[in-house]
Design an enzyme around this catalytic site. Sequence first.
Site, short mmCIF file in Angstrom:
data_model
loop_
_atom_site.label_atom_id
_atom_site.label_comp_id
_atom_site.label_asym_id
_atom_site.label_seq_id
_atom_site.Cartn_x
_atom_site.Cartn_y
_atom_site.Cartn_z
N TRP A 158 -1.08 -2.75 8.41
CA TRP A 158 -1.64 -2.33 7.25
C TRP A 158 -1.22 -0.91 6.81
O TRP A 158 -1.68 -0.15 7.80
CB TRP A 158 -2.97 -2.95 6.99
CG TRP A 158 -3.15 -4.43 7.20
CD1 TRP A 158 -3.50 -5.07 8.31
CD2 TRP A 158 -2.64 -5.47 6.26
NE1 TRP A 158 -3.57 -6.39 8.01
CE2 TRP A 158 -2.99 -6.79 7.12
CE3 TRP A 158 -2.01 -5.44 5.00
CZ2 TRP A 158 -2.71 -7.92 6.64
CZ3 TRP A 158 -1.72 -6.88 4.76
CH2 TRP A 158 -2.01 -8.06 5.44
N THR A 159 -0.89 -0.46 5.72
CA THR A 159 -0.47 0.81 5.52
C THR A 159 -1.53 1.69 4.52
O THR A 159 -0.79 2.52 3.89
CB THR A 159 0.89 0.72 5.00
OG1 THR A 159 0.92 0.06 3.84
CG2 THR A 159 1.79 0.27 6.20
N TYR B 77 -4.41 -5.66 15.27
CA TYR B 77 -4.25 -4.84 14.00
C TYR B 77 -4.16 -3.34 14.20
O TYR B 77 -4.77 -2.45 14.59
CB TYR B 77 -5.63 -4.94 13.38
CG TYR B 77 -5.54 -5.86 12.37
CD1 TYR B 77 -5.19 -7.14 12.51
CD2 TYR B 77 -6.20 -5.75 10.93
CE1 TYR B 77 -5.00 -8.30 11.76
CE2 TYR B 77 -6.09 -6.78 9.98
CZ TYR B 77 -5.53 -8.12 10.29
OH TYR B 77 -5.53 -8.96 9.40
N PHE B 78 -2.52 -2.94 14.05
CA PHE B 78 -2.12 -1.76 14.64
C PHE B 78 -2.35 -0.93 13.42
O PHE B 78 -2.04 0.51 13.64
CB PHE B 78 -0.71 -1.99 14.62
CG PHE B 78 -0.13 -2.79 15.99
CD1 PHE B 78 -1.18 -3.25 16.73
CD2 PHE B 78 0.83 -2.87 16.41
CE1 PHE B 78 -0.95 -3.89 18.05
CE2 PHE B 78 1.33 -3.41 17.67
CZ PHE B 78 0.25 -4.13 18.35
N ASP B 79 -3.17 -0.92 12.42
CA ASP B 79 -3.56 0.31 11.69
C ASP B 79 -4.84 0.81 12.00
O ASP B 79 -5.55 1.98 11.66
CB ASP B 79 -3.90 -0.18 10.23
CG ASP B 79 -4.98 -1.42 10.10
OD1 ASP B 79 -4.93 -2.21 11.23
OD2 ASP B 79 -5.33 -1.95 9.05
N HIS C 15 -6.13 -10.39 -3.97
CA HIS C 15 -5.23 -9.45 -3.52
C HIS C 15 -3.74 -9.40 -4.66
O HIS C 15 -2.65 -9.16 -4.20
CB HIS C 15 -4.46 -9.65 -2.03
CG HIS C 15 -5.63 -8.88 -1.19
ND1 HIS C 15 -5.88 -7.64 -0.97
CD2 HIS C 15 -6.48 -9.51 -0.35
CE1 HIS C 15 -6.83 -7.61 -0.24
NE2 HIS C 15 -7.26 -8.64 0.09
N ASP D 12 -6.39 -14.64 1.55
CA ASP D 12 -7.48 -14.16 1.92
C ASP D 12 -8.30 -13.21 1.31
O ASP D 12 -7.90 -12.72 0.05
CB ASP D 12 -6.99 -12.93 3.23
CG ASP D 12 -5.95 -12.21 2.59
OD1 ASP D 12 -4.98 -12.38 1.99
OD2 ASP D 12 -6.21 -10.82 2.78
N GLU D 13 -9.43 -12.99 1.65
CA GLU D 13 -10.53 -12.01 0.60
C GLU D 13 -10.33 -12.38 -0.68
O GLU D 13 -10.37 -11.47 -1.53
CB GLU D 13 -10.01 -10.83 1.19
CG GLU D 13 -10.27 -10.20 2.51
CD GLU D 13 -9.92 -8.80 3.02
OE1 GLU D 13 -10.60 -8.09 3.80
OE2 GLU D 13 -9.03 -8.32 2.16
N TRP E 216 -6.90 -14.02 11.55
CA TRP E 216 -7.05 -12.38 11.77
C TRP E 216 -8.61 -12.22 11.87
O TRP E 216 -8.75 -11.17 12.42
CB TRP E 216 -6.59 -12.04 10.64
CG TRP E 216 -7.27 -11.93 8.98
CD1 TRP E 216 -7.36 -13.05 8.39
CD2 TRP E 216 -8.33 -10.98 8.66
NE1 TRP E 216 -8.11 -12.68 7.18
CE2 TRP E 216 -8.58 -11.59 7.35
CE3 TRP E 216 -8.73 -10.03 9.13
CZ2 TRP E 216 -9.55 -11.09 6.62
CZ3 TRP E 216 -9.64 -9.22 8.30
CH2 TRP E 216 -10.28 -9.69 7.13
N ASP F 23 0.90 -6.86 -3.33
CA ASP F 23 -0.85 -6.80 -2.91
C ASP F 23 -1.37 -6.19 -4.15
O ASP F 23 -0.61 -5.57 -5.02
CB ASP F 23 -1.12 -6.16 -1.70
CG ASP F 23 -2.41 -6.47 -0.94
OD1 ASP F 23 -3.46 -6.47 -1.61
OD2 ASP F 23 -2.43 -6.95 0.17
N ARG G 165 0.76 -1.20 0.00
CA ARG G 165 -0.10 0.05 -0.02
C ARG G 165 0.88 1.19 0.02
O ARG G 165 0.63 2.19 -0.70
CB ARG G 165 -1.01 0.15 1.24
CG ARG G 165 -2.35 -0.81 1.14
CD ARG G 165 -1.96 -2.28 0.83
NE ARG G 165 -3.21 -2.82 0.34
CZ ARG G 165 -3.53 -3.92 1.36
NH1 ARG G 165 -2.78 -4.55 2.22
NH2 ARG G 165 -4.74 -4.53 0.98
#
Length: 787
Positions: free
Chosen positions: A492-493, A442-444, A286, A350-351, A417, A211, A182
Amino acid sequence: MIKLIGEIVKFTLVKILGVFALVLIMQSCLTPGVTTTESQTMNIIPKPQAIEILNGKFVFGKTTSFWIDDKISSSSFFGEYLKNLIPGLQPGTPGNVDIEFSMEPSADIPKEGYELTIKSSGIQILAQDEPGLFYAIQTLRQLLPISVENSDASISGHAIPATLIKDYPRFGWRGMHLDVSRHFFPAEFIKQYIDMIALHKMNTFHWHLTDDNGWRLEIKKYPKLTEICAWRVDREHEDWRKWSPIEPGEKATYGGFYTQDEVRDIVAYAAERQITVVPEIEMPGHSSELFAAYPELSCRGERLDVRPGGYWPNKDILCAGNDDVFTLLEGVIDEVVEMFPAKYIHIGGDEATKTYWEECPKCQARIKDEGLANEHELQSWFIQKMEKYVLAKGKRIIGWNEILEGGLAPEATVMSWQGESGGIKAAKAGHDVIMTPYSHVYFDYYQGDSQTEPQAIGGYLPLKTVYGYEPVPEELTEDEEKFVLGSQANLWTEFVKTTSHAEYMVLPRMTALSEVIWSDKDSKDWLDFRNRLNYLLPRFEALDWNYSRGSFVVEILPGRTENSKNIRVDLISEQIDMQLRYTMDGSDPTAESPLYEEPLSLNEDALVRASIFDGDTRAGRIIQRGFAFHHALDAKGVYKMPYSRWYKAGGDQGLLDGILGSENHKDGTWQGFQVDDLELTIDLGEERTIFKTEMNFLQSTNSWIFMPEYIEVSLSRDGENWEVVDRVDNEVNEKDENIGIHRLSAGFPSQKTRYVKVLAKNRGICPDWHQGAGDKAWIMCDEVIVR
């Protein structure tokens, strides 16, 4: 519900207790002749397993001699590392030095553990392996003056209490993740991030390298991955979720990648610090950045520009029916295994939205040819095919918990997660698990007031919540617990554009997590940790690491008083050296308002408003929560459709408990319904005269939460014959992106009834204009109030 662990802070006592504890530690540490066998922390984080304070102290001279056992392969690095910490350090001979390192593989010390013995005559470090020796250095580092972090000034005269520390980690996987797709971060910052991990005695760096927003790893066989897929048009001046369309011919100028030489240098740098670097290559979802250079690998065959911002739902996915997809992925893996000596490769998983698989002739042919039941089994087939290739290379795969869908690959490790349920399921099936639930690591997410904090993706994850996390779920048996390898935090950024912001998002939450995954769970104590943290933060400053000062938000935590209709209200804050003041009449709290000293007890409607005060000055914004006492309080409710298992509020009584929600939909008081309508039948127990029914709803469209289209209220005296008495349409603008709580009120002539039925109509799916167009929409309610 976000679980907050720790006792309620009584702020008038905190300063007294904190000072008293500090005095005791200083007396026992610095006064010769004081001996204790109690575990004392000496302000070390993570808290060691055992500390014994001995007689005397070690005092540094103008020079310090050291010796490192020649059996230690990293002896040269350890020596240089120590020289950077201790000015005047010089090599010496064994038995006649100030600091002595020994490694005995047969020593009765757990893996990665150490014994640190400090006496007046010198310092001895013993471990059975090199990680243990390195972690001993980190402990010693925290006992040195802060000046060693940024100065070569002499520490002559600095004293450390004579001490015996026996220490080892609780978990073998102690990690931090960083998303560089990101937003791209230079190699030098990656090394700094590794330094941050090392200080906290963590041992795993999960490097999210690919990603939708950019491919970041040089693959020599496929140069287009870094020539094209690593770059996107620049939309850094725009909101991540609202980027403007890409113009025809517009050049892709934002991005970057790591060369293989840079990667090898970083991996070696980490290895010296006893940190394993685990690369992540996302598949099958992704992965849309690949289609900028290799459109033929998608189901639709269309070239896509690398997305310069939010991309949801990310339907563009690698075509599982195209053999060329596996040719490329296997070629990538061939080079990845040469760069990364770690035993694991993370393959994402994922996703993976399967819409295009459902429409793709190649994917449908694959399902038929392989005898698969559906697209979920196709994903499982995809993951298992890649697992076989990775296993043949002597590695194992890790995947996010969605790899459980359709059947889990035989040797796969699951990274859970979406809560802990995926991890629990995998552990019960005998698979290794790494717990990384968004609720706690989740540190975002915001760590303080969203109105004053740097922009984040949403959510609320303060330091205390991180510290309260327990990685081993109660649902696991003792035999199943061994499959929980440990935990890690993820950054996540999407909204983290700079290195300074990245530091701010992980510190000091990384510090809290380090104690969760290193120290004995029964030794955790929030107030003790918070006091010790005050000694570590200046070290961050000396290292020029940006960090958060913590949340200045008051948390208003309600609960029911046992055997009483009263509601108990606790006020909680991370700022242990400040005061909490509150009002219950809806007015703003001031320095003259009541000081919070013990839980409040309510027996009538109230609007509790509270804030943090530093003396006479308000230090945070005012937080409020309402409470309603009404006819349906504690009544029996029956749902037509179940509420979400993720948003239960108080369960079946969640909408009838008098506790109103905050603007945070994860505060544990909101009951959520995805797609489904909310239909609740309430039995008041006896006939009551009522004239109004009200319902509170949350609108937070950036979280897919909308107001209901309308509410409808019906009454019945016997539970069989119903009369609709009012319908109220929603008038809140659904395009309003501000988070808000709105009350829909149905009024009608007073009448007797025993049963009340409420219906809140869900719009079903997100509208066409919304970023999640076509996705399932939520409605969230906190209370049904019957007057």
